[in-house]
Design an enzyme around this catalytic site. Structure first.
Site, short mmCIF file in Angstrom:
data_model
loop_
_atom_site.label_atom_id
_atom_site.label_comp_id
_atom_site.label_asym_id
_atom_site.label_seq_id
_atom_site.Cartn_x
_atom_site.Cartn_y
_atom_site.Cartn_z
CG ASP A 87 -0.34 -0.13 2.53
OD1 ASP A 87 0.90 -0.20 2.60
OD2 ASP A 87 -1.08 -0.17 3.53
CD GLU A 92 8.41 -0.59 7.51
OE1 GLU A 92 8.62 0.54 7.02
OE2 GLU A 92 7.39 -1.25 7.27
#
Length: 278
Positions: A43, A181
């Site tokens: 996204d 992440e």
């Protein structure tokens, strides 16, 4: 095409997994030609392709549209598609509708969801229905407002312990892989050793089972700045600007198009059209 079974074997054998984002036909085609193991239709397209300030405005329709293009460009590569903001923070029934649409209409092989908490039950719900899910912990871009911005996560012992527990819960819920992440490399290494599923790092150091980067960051295309964890392997942006600038100059000065770029009529047809006079 590699499958989730292949990725498990790669982890067991210590072979690093390569993952790269792609958002359209040409980027997917190039990624496949370069033999990337896995493509992520992230996204992040909201920012690097659509020009939004964050991933929040991205819709299910956006993800379907872009994944379909990626599938056409990379028919032999495993494709993971992000479920966008709030598409899985709804009722289980509505979550399943959104997930089913993305998989059936786009051709994605797996879906990615961010976070833990109530998302753990979502992972279990989707995987139980036969939809492979990749989990995502650490810095979760859809939640940057709650996290206080784009910051490294798990830097202290307490938050690190929570990430470890969340990672284990994601695996127990049925996730086929885990994206980590912006977490300290020591923590990422520890989590990777605790799990049997592959970990894919982005800003998580070397001791994970694979790496993922954003396509536009890697090739320096349309990005003004990149995070610390990005290595730019080339700069196509400079070449693109140079080429476009030269085109503008040559059109303005009459250098383009030349005769070799033009089409002609036979002389007798010219005579029939306007008597040979212009």
């Amino acid at each position: 095409m590699k499958t989730k079974t292949d990725f498990l074997k790669m982890k067991e054998q210590g072979e690093p997994i390569t993952m790269l984002t792609a958002y359209d036909y040409p980027s997917a085609k190039l990624a496949e030609e370069a033999e990337v193991d896995m493509i992520l239709v992230g996204d992040s397209l909201g920012m690097v392709v659509l020009g939004y300030d964050s991933t929040v405005p991205v819709t299910v329709e956006d993800m379907i549209h872009h994944t379909k293009a990626v599938r056409r460009g990379a028919k032999e590569t495993f494709i993971v598609t992000d479920m966008p903001f709030m598409s899985y923070h709804v009722s289980p029934q509505d979550t399943m509708v959104n997930a089913r649409r993305i998989v059936q209409e786009s051709g994605a092989h797996a879906l990615k969801v961010e976070g833990a908490g109530e998302v753990i039950s979502t992972i279990h719900y989707l995987t139980s229905a036969g939809i492979p899910v990749v989990a995502h912990l650490g810095l979760t871009p859809q939640s940057v407002g709650v996290l206080g911005g784009y910051k490294v996560q798990g830097k202290d012992a307490e938050s690190a312990k929570k990430l470890i527990e969340d990672a284990k819960r994601c695996e127990e819920a049925g996730a086929i892989a885990l994206v980590l992440e912006c977490v300290p490399m020591q923590l990422a290494k520890f989590i990777s050793k605790q799990l049997t599923i592959p970990t894919i790092g982005i800003g998580a150091g070397q001791k994970v089972d694979g790496q993922v980067l954003v396509y536009h960051d890697l090739i320096s295309y349309g990005v003004n700045r990149v995070p610390k964890f990005v290595k730019q392997y080339t700069s196509v942006q400079e070449e693109i600007v140079r080429g476009i600038s030269q085109y503008v100059t040559e059109v303005k000065t009459g250098q383009f198009p030349e005769e070799k770029h033009s089409f002609t009529m036979k002389e007798e047809e010219c005579l029939a059209l306007y008597g040979g006079k212009q």
